[in-house]
Design a protein around this motif. Structure first.
Motif, PDB file in Angstrom:
ATOM      1  N   VAL A   1       0.871  -1.176   0.000  1.00 13.94           N
ATOM      2  CA  VAL A   1       0.000   0.000   0.000  1.00 13.94           C
ATOM      3  C   VAL A   1       0.904   1.219   0.000  1.00 13.94           C
ATOM      4  N   GLY A   2       0.643   2.134  -0.911  1.00  7.81           N
ATOM      5  CA  GLY A   2       1.399   3.372  -0.973  1.00  7.81           C
ATOM      6  C   GLY A   2       0.573   4.533  -0.445  1.00  7.81           C
ATOM      7  N   LEU A   3       1.208   5.396   0.332  1.00  8.07           N
ATOM      8  CA  LEU A   3       0.571   6.601   0.852  1.00  8.07           C
ATOM      9  C   LEU A   3       1.426   7.804   0.493  1.00  8.07           C
ATOM     10  N   VAL A   4       0.782   8.922   0.255  1.00  4.77           N
ATOM     11  CA  VAL A   4       1.469  10.194   0.094  1.00  4.77           C
ATOM     12  C   VAL A   4       0.968  11.086   1.220  1.00  4.77           C
ATOM     13  N   CYS A   5       1.891  11.521   2.071  1.00  2.00           N
ATOM     14  CA  CYS A   5       1.528  12.324   3.240  1.00  2.00           C
ATOM     15  C   CYS A   5       2.069  13.739   3.072  1.00  2.00           C
ATOM     16  N   GLU A   6       1.209  14.720   3.303  1.00  2.00           N
ATOM     17  CA  GLU A   6       1.639  16.116   3.284  1.00  2.00           C
ATOM     18  C   GLU A   6       1.811  16.564   4.722  1.00  2.00           C
ATOM     19  N   ALA A   7       3.067  16.541   5.162  1.00  2.00           N
ATOM     20  CA  ALA A   7       3.392  16.905   6.535  1.00  2.00           C
ATOM     21  C   ALA A   7       3.825  18.362   6.577  1.00  2.00           C
ATOM     22  N   VAL A   8       3.273  19.112   7.522  1.00  2.00           N
ATOM     23  CA  VAL A   8       3.645  20.516   7.700  1.00  2.00           C
ATOM     24  C   VAL A   8       4.551  20.594   8.924  1.00  2.00           C
ATOM     25  N   TYR A   9       5.791  21.039   8.699  1.00  2.00           N
ATOM     26  CA  TYR A   9       6.786  21.102   9.762  1.00  2.00           C
ATOM     27  C   TYR A   9       6.761  22.467  10.434  1.00  2.00           C
ATOM     28  N   LEU A  10       6.643  22.434  11.752  1.00  2.00           N
ATOM     29  CA  LEU A  10       6.642  23.651  12.568  1.00  2.00           C
ATOM     30  C   LEU A  10       7.977  23.746  13.284  1.00  2.00           C
ATOM     31  N   PRO A  11       8.526  24.892  13.568  1.00  4.44           N
ATOM     32  CA  PRO A  11       7.861  26.188  13.575  1.00  4.44           C
ATOM     33  C   PRO A  11       7.886  26.924  12.234  1.00  4.44           C
ATOM     34  N   ALA A  12       8.582  26.419  11.233  1.00  4.99           N
ATOM     35  CA  ALA A  12       8.716  27.144   9.967  1.00  4.99           C
ATOM     36  C   ALA A  12       7.473  27.065   9.080  1.00  4.99           C
ATOM     37  N   ARG A  13       6.526  26.171   9.399  1.00  4.55           N
ATOM     38  CA  ARG A  13       5.315  25.964   8.598  1.00  4.55           C
ATOM     39  C   ARG A  13       5.634  25.543   7.166  1.00  4.55           C
ATOM     40  N   THR A  14       6.629  24.682   7.042  1.00  9.04           N
ATOM     41  CA  THR A  14       7.069  24.206   5.739  1.00  9.04           C
ATOM     42  C   THR A  14       6.380  22.886   5.393  1.00  9.04           C
ATOM     43  N   PRO A  15       5.647  22.834   4.268  1.00 13.36           N
ATOM     44  CA  PRO A  15       5.004  21.562   3.880  1.00 13.36           C
ATOM     45  C   PRO A  15       5.978  20.682   3.094  1.00 13.36           C
ATOM     46  N   TRP A  16       5.952  19.393   3.400  1.00 12.64           N
ATOM     47  CA  TRP A  16       6.758  18.406   2.694  1.00 12.64           C
ATOM     48  C   TRP A  16       5.861  17.252   2.304  1.00 12.64           C
ATOM     49  N   LEU A  17       6.028  16.743   1.096  1.00  8.16           N
ATOM     50  CA  LEU A  17       5.345  15.519   0.685  1.00  8.16           C
ATOM     51  C   LEU A  17       6.234  14.344   1.046  1.00  8.16           C
ATOM     52  N   ARG A  18       5.679  13.402   1.811  1.00 10.80           N
ATOM     53  CA  ARG A  18       6.422  12.225   2.235  1.00 10.80           C
ATOM     54  C   ARG A  18       5.750  10.988   1.660  1.00 10.80           C
ATOM     55  N   GLY A  19       6.516  10.143   1.006  1.00 13.59           N
ATOM     56  CA  GLY A  19       5.991   8.905   0.439  1.00 13.59           C
ATOM     57  C   GLY A  19       6.195   7.745   1.406  1.00 13.59           C
ATOM     58  N   VAL A  20       5.146   6.960   1.610  1.00 13.37           N
ATOM     59  CA  VAL A  20       5.201   5.813   2.512  1.00 13.37           C
ATOM     60  C   VAL A  20       4.739   4.579   1.750  1.00 13.37           C
ATOM     61  N   GLU A  21       5.493   3.496   1.839  1.00 17.98           N
ATOM     62  CA  GLU A  21       5.071   2.227   1.251  1.00 17.98           C
ATOM     63  C   GLU A  21       5.111   1.167   2.340  1.00 17.98           C
ATOM     64  N   ILE A  22       3.981   0.483   2.510  1.00 19.24           N
ATOM     65  CA  ILE A  22       3.856  -0.552   3.527  1.00 19.24           C
ATOM     66  C   ILE A  22       3.628  -1.876   2.819  1.00 19.24           C
ATOM     67  N   ALA A  23       4.504  -2.847   3.065  1.00 17.33           N
ATOM     68  CA  ALA A  23       4.354  -4.191   2.510  1.00 17.33           C
ATOM     69  C   ALA A  23       3.873  -5.101   3.637  1.00 17.33           C
ATOM     70  N   TYR A  24       2.858  -5.902   3.354  1.00 10.96           N
ATOM     71  CA  TYR A  24       2.280  -6.760   4.385  1.00 10.96           C
ATOM     72  C   TYR A  24       1.726  -8.033   3.757  1.00 10.96           C
TER      73      TYR A  24
END
Length: 126
Positions: A42-65
């Protein structure tokens, strides 16, 4: 073989991953000596907002099960060394960032050495 410590998948997490895989699944070859136990991803794309700078990053996650447990977790294409499954949560760390992925609510939470924190929503990769 990779030194990843895997725990049994809680029924709730397994059901969540199975539901997610209905939309984004790739069947890979059966493990040697284990006929019929195919691993799904299963692949996920997560938009994480990093504080205190309020910088958004796209993080890719792949889970094999498989039907027994989570086999591997990759973040941004990098396999994590170790992870723990607690209910619907996957807890891990990568490059000094402690990461928590909730597969039920599709959320990302992380802490980078106490210097920055991140929260965000995830979507299934297409």
């Amino acid at each position: 073989m990779n030194a990843v410590r895997c725990t049994l998948v809680a029924p709730m997490l397994w059901a969540t991953l199975a539901l997610a895989s209905a939309q984004a699944t790739a069947q890979i070859a059966d493990a040697p000596g284990r006929p019929g136990e195919g691993t799904q991803r299963v692949g996920l794309v997560c938009e994480a907002v990093y504080l205190p700078a309020r910088t958004p990053w796209l993080r890719g996650v792949e889970i094999a099960y498989d039907q027994q447990r989570v086999r591997s977790v990759h973040i941004d294409g990098i396999p994590v060394y170790t992870f723990t499954v607690q209910g619907t949560l996957i807890l891990t760390a990568l490059d000094n960032e402690r990461i928590q992925i909730d597969t039920a609510t599709l959320t990302w939470t992380s802490d980078f050495r106490g210097l920055a924190t991140a929260q965000g929503r995830c979507e299934r990769a297409r």
